[in-house]
Design an enzyme around this catalytic site. Structure first.
Site, PDB file in Angstrom:
ATOM      1  N   ALA A  37       2.708  -1.800   9.128  1.00  0.00           N
ATOM      2  CA  ALA A  37       1.995  -2.741   9.996  1.00  0.00           C
ATOM      3  C   ALA A  37       2.665  -4.106   9.960  1.00  0.00           C
ATOM      4  CB  ALA A  37       0.538  -2.874   9.549  1.00  0.00           C
ATOM      5  N   LYS A  55      -4.188  -4.975  15.908  1.00  0.00           N
ATOM      6  CA  LYS A  55      -4.631  -3.820  15.110  1.00  0.00           C
ATOM      7  C   LYS A  55      -5.714  -3.036  15.855  1.00  0.00           C
ATOM      8  CE  LYS A  55      -3.684  -2.695  11.427  1.00  0.00           C
ATOM      9  NZ  LYS A  55      -2.677  -1.685  10.986  1.00  0.00           N
ATOM     10  N   TRP A  64      -8.909  -7.319   2.216  1.00  0.00           N
ATOM     11  CA  TRP A  64      -8.554  -8.087   1.012  1.00  0.00           C
ATOM     12  C   TRP A  64      -7.748  -7.232   0.019  1.00  0.00           C
ATOM     13  CZ3 TRP A  64     -12.870 -11.987  -0.785  1.00  0.00           C
ATOM     14  CH2 TRP A  64     -13.349 -12.697   0.332  1.00  0.00           C
ATOM     15  N   ILE A  95       9.305   2.469  13.605  1.00  0.00           N
ATOM     16  CA  ILE A  95       8.136   3.000  14.311  1.00  0.00           C
ATOM     17  C   ILE A  95       8.025   2.457  15.730  1.00  0.00           C
ATOM     18  CG2 ILE A  95       6.858   3.375  12.159  1.00  0.00           C
ATOM     19  CD1 ILE A  95       5.108   0.912  12.994  1.00  0.00           C
ATOM     20  N   ASP A 119     -10.351  -5.264   8.530  1.00  0.00           N
ATOM     21  CA  ASP A 119     -11.615  -5.953   8.793  1.00  0.00           C
ATOM     22  C   ASP A 119     -11.465  -6.989   9.905  1.00  0.00           C
ATOM     23  OD1 ASP A 119      -9.943  -7.155   6.692  1.00  0.00           O
ATOM     24  OD2 ASP A 119     -11.420  -8.765   6.664  1.00  0.00           O
ATOM     25  N   THR A 159       1.680  -7.570   9.236  1.00  0.00           N
ATOM     26  CA  THR A 159       0.519  -8.113   8.526  1.00  0.00           C
ATOM     27  C   THR A 159       0.570  -9.627   8.312  1.00  0.00           C
ATOM     28  OG1 THR A 159       1.570  -7.613   6.400  1.00  0.00           O
ATOM     29  CG2 THR A 159       0.077  -5.940   7.300  1.00  0.00           C
ATOM     30  N   LEU A 187       0.832  -1.208   0.000  1.00  0.00           N
ATOM     31  CA  LEU A 187       0.000   0.000   0.000  1.00  0.00           C
ATOM     32  C   LEU A 187       0.861   1.251   0.000  1.00  0.00           C
ATOM     33  CD1 LEU A 187      -2.669   1.549   0.235  1.00  0.00           C
ATOM     34  CD2 LEU A 187      -2.553   1.188   2.727  1.00  0.00           C
ATOM     35  N   TYR A 192      -3.467 -10.986  15.199  1.00  0.00           N
ATOM     36  CA  TYR A 192      -3.328  -9.853  14.268  1.00  0.00           C
ATOM     37  C   TYR A 192      -4.468  -8.853  14.463  1.00  0.00           C
ATOM     38  CZ  TYR A 192      -3.870  -7.282   9.879  1.00  0.00           C
ATOM     39  OH  TYR A 192      -4.057  -6.290   8.957  1.00  0.00           O
TER      40      TYR A 192
END
Length: 292
Positions: free
Chosen positions: A60, A129, A150, A37, A102, A62, A12, A125
């Protein structure tokens, strides 16, 4: 605007940097080598030196299945790392955009999840988050929490690329047909984040491709569109299967579909249908392969 992007080397993050740069914003792209971070002092120093208007927090942990046993690192990145970003952004008065997931929901609802529905993550996970969300809400006065699902794009590993590969290698391919969600193209998500950061419409947003499908239906669409756009010869026999037939260490939400209530309420641009975005991604992939 001056925008600091964490996770800029990721799937991303790379598209976020590209979209922001194309629109003329001043971008400081930080990957794990330039910004740790999980280090509070370094996070504060880097952000104070750059004084961004916006911190776009894409970094993140992930690895959903690995997190089940790598608990400390999942929380170190997703919770403590997000706390650090919130504290550092607050010190310079920057807006903070935290990209969430999600997986903060348990997936048991028969309806699409709205932004202020109760969360109930089942995986490490998802819990890590969600912890990041709570810390952002607690420590930042100017935050956007953007939950997505997704995700796929040109950079890094993702479901679409994996299925394209397996579709050319496997004579038979079984894909789960009892988990439902909304595929999200990184470029569409990056454009939404750009639109969001220009506002002061703070809060929680659900941001994913419009419409929904199962993993099996998604794979079927990938093969159909790739046959036309990429001219691929995919001869595998695609078969639906249950979650029980494909066990994974981390539990997956049965229903990952999210309603974009807050996008509509705030008169922001909603996402296009997921299959239309998939076609654009495959065209981008074809172009990238031509230039290699």
């Amino acid at each position: 605007m001056k925008v600091l992007v964490t996770g800029a080397g990721g799937q991303l993050g790379k598209d976020v940097v590209r979209v922001l740069t194309e629109k003329g914003h001043d971008v400081l792209a930080c990957d794990r080598n330039t910004l740790d971070i999980t280090n509070l002092e370094q996070s504060i120093q880097v952000i104070q030196n750059y004084t961004p208007d916006v911190v776009m927090h894409c970094a993140a942990y992930t690895a959903v299945d690995a997190a089940e046993t790598d608990v400390d690192n999942a929380y170190r990145v997703n919770a403590a790392g997000s706390r650090n970003m919130a504290l550092a952004a607050e010190k310079v008065g920057a807006k903070l955009i935290y990209v969430s997931t999600d997986y903060v929901f348990d997936g048991s609802s028969s309806d699409p999840y709205q932004e202020y529905d109760n969360t109930n993550p089942k995986s490490v996970y998802g819990k890590s988050k969600r912890a990041g969300e709570v810390l952002v809400q607690t420590l930042s006065s100017r935050y956007f929490i953007v939950r997505t699902s997704w995700v796929y794009g040109l950079h890094g590993h993702n479901f679409v690329k994996t299925m394209l590969k397996l579709g050319q290698e496997k004579p038979i391919l079984k894909v789960v047909d009892d988990q439902k969600g909304s595929p999200t193209y990184t470029v569409d998500l990056a454009r939404f984040l750009l639109e969001l950061m220009m506002t002061e419409k703070y809060g929680i947003y659900h941001a994913s491709g419009s419409g929904s499908c199962t993993w099996y239906e998604f794979t079927k669409a990938i093969f159909e569109e790739a046959g036309q756009i990429l001219q691929l010869s995919i001869n595998t026999e695609l078969l639906p299967c249950s979650t029980e037939e494909f066990p994974r260490p981390a539990p997956r939400p049965v229903n990952s579909v999210m309603d974009h209530l807050f996008i509509r309420v705030n008169d922001l641009t909603d996402f296009r249908p997921w299959r239309e975005a998939l076609r654009d991604f495959l065209r981008e992939l074809a172009l990238a392969q031509e230039t290699v």
